[in-house]
Design a protein around this motif. Sequence first.
Motif, PDB file in Angstrom:
ATOM      1  N   TRP A   1      -7.800   1.354  14.039  1.00 34.79           N
ATOM      2  CA  TRP A   1      -9.147   1.398  14.263  1.00 34.79           C
ATOM      3  C   TRP A   1      -9.891   1.444  13.088  1.00 34.79           C
ATOM      4  O   TRP A   1     -10.263   2.387  12.371  1.00 34.79           O
ATOM      5  N   TYR A   2     -10.079   0.103  12.218  1.00 32.19           N
ATOM      6  CA  TYR A   2     -10.276  -0.006  10.922  1.00 32.19           C
ATOM      7  C   TYR A   2     -10.616  -1.512  10.923  1.00 32.19           C
ATOM      8  O   TYR A   2     -10.655  -2.302  11.901  1.00 32.19           O
ATOM      9  N   ARG A   3     -11.230  -1.861   9.864  1.00 31.39           N
ATOM     10  CA  ARG A   3     -11.526  -3.364   9.341  1.00 31.39           C
ATOM     11  C   ARG A   3     -10.974  -3.800   8.178  1.00 31.39           C
ATOM     12  O   ARG A   3     -10.565  -3.209   7.371  1.00 31.39           O
ATOM     13  N   THR A   4     -10.551  -5.121   8.093  1.00 34.04           N
ATOM     14  CA  THR A   4      -9.998  -5.611   7.250  1.00 34.04           C
ATOM     15  C   THR A   4     -11.106  -6.740   6.768  1.00 34.04           C
ATOM     16  O   THR A   4     -11.501  -7.743   7.272  1.00 34.04           O
TER      17      THR A   4
ATOM     18  N   GLY B   1      -9.813   1.033  22.331  1.00 31.69           N
ATOM     19  CA  GLY B   1      -8.817   2.032  22.529  1.00 31.69           C
ATOM     20  C   GLY B   1      -9.279   3.525  22.573  1.00 31.69           C
ATOM     21  O   GLY B   1     -10.565   3.678  22.646  1.00 31.69           O
ATOM     22  N   THR B   2      -8.316   4.376  22.240  1.00 32.14           N
ATOM     23  CA  THR B   2      -8.695   5.757  22.193  1.00 32.14           C
ATOM     24  C   THR B   2      -9.582   6.224  21.035  1.00 32.14           C
ATOM     25  O   THR B   2     -10.323   7.063  21.427  1.00 32.14           O
ATOM     26  N   ASN B   3      -9.545   5.545  19.930  1.00 31.01           N
ATOM     27  CA  ASN B   3     -10.413   6.111  18.963  1.00 31.01           C
ATOM     28  C   ASN B   3     -11.384   5.237  18.793  1.00 31.01           C
ATOM     29  O   ASN B   3     -12.280   5.116  17.719  1.00 31.01           O
ATOM     30  N   HIS B   4     -12.020   4.394  19.546  1.00 27.87           N
ATOM     31  CA  HIS B   4     -13.194   3.466  19.745  1.00 27.87           C
ATOM     32  C   HIS B   4     -14.300   4.392  19.537  1.00 27.87           C
ATOM     33  O   HIS B   4     -15.261   3.990  18.573  1.00 27.87           O
ATOM     34  N   ALA B   5     -14.498   5.772  20.124  1.00 28.86           N
ATOM     35  CA  ALA B   5     -15.872   6.319  20.163  1.00 28.86           C
ATOM     36  C   ALA B   5     -15.849   6.869  18.627  1.00 28.86           C
ATOM     37  O   ALA B   5     -16.966   7.475  18.151  1.00 28.86           O
TER      38      ALA B   5
END
Length: 277
Positions: A125-128, A227-231
């Motif tokens: 859950w991150y961006r590149t 996913g689970t860490n979206h929030a």
Amino acid sequence: MIVLEWLFLTIARCDAAEPWQLGFQDAATPMMQGIIDLHHDIFFFLILILVFVLWILVRALWHFHFKKNPIPQRIVHGTTIEILRTIFPSIIPMFIAIPSFALLYSMDEVVVDPAITIKAIGHQWYRTYEYSDYNSSDEQSLTFDSYTIPEDDLELGQSRLLEVDNRVVVPAKTVFRIIVTSADVPHSWAVPSSGVKCDAVPGRLNQISISVQREGVYYGQCSEICGTNHAFTRAPGNIGRLLSPLWLSRTTRGASHPRSKLLQRAAGAIGSRGARQ
């Protein structure tokens, strides 16, 4: 004190969500300004319609109360009122559609020659981010990951679930393009102040064009359940610091920075392109 607080809140830009916020964030692009103007125009006519309908209801309740009219009048149908209440509601959406379609097509317009192109790749859950215009074989690629800063590591004044460790730096008052894709599951790249929301789909490249008119730090979020860490990844790198023409030099942190030469070359390329335009 109250006057100063009111004055500060009036002048300060709202580029992030605030407690009990009801309206939009302040517009940073012509696209977002068009969205806000269209919303205000439609809302004005909605208020007029609401007042008119409430007036009809109150008037009907007042004049047709059982004490005033113990014997109700029997009306089978009224052709005139049926025609009017069918035609007028159909005309109103036509007036709304004309400016909304113009805004919609302008949001989908593709810039032929953008000053810079940034590729945003969504991960769990991150961006590149990749400044692909300035990659070369003999120098380090201008690619970096952007993670949300954990709550325990936040500094004074930083926003919870909005701050990231590596911000995206783009030029102000310059048209640039962002290519959005995903490496795993569907994501969404959204920045409310810019009026931008673009889906990141695996195996597909979506592009958006942005022209930010003022400097600042703008916060965004992932607007797709990923996913689970979206929030807990509300702003996985969707923060742009829009600076003046020397925007790239702010990110070099000195000549010893590994991306210093590449960034300076990119700044020179954008400057020369702006001079030609």
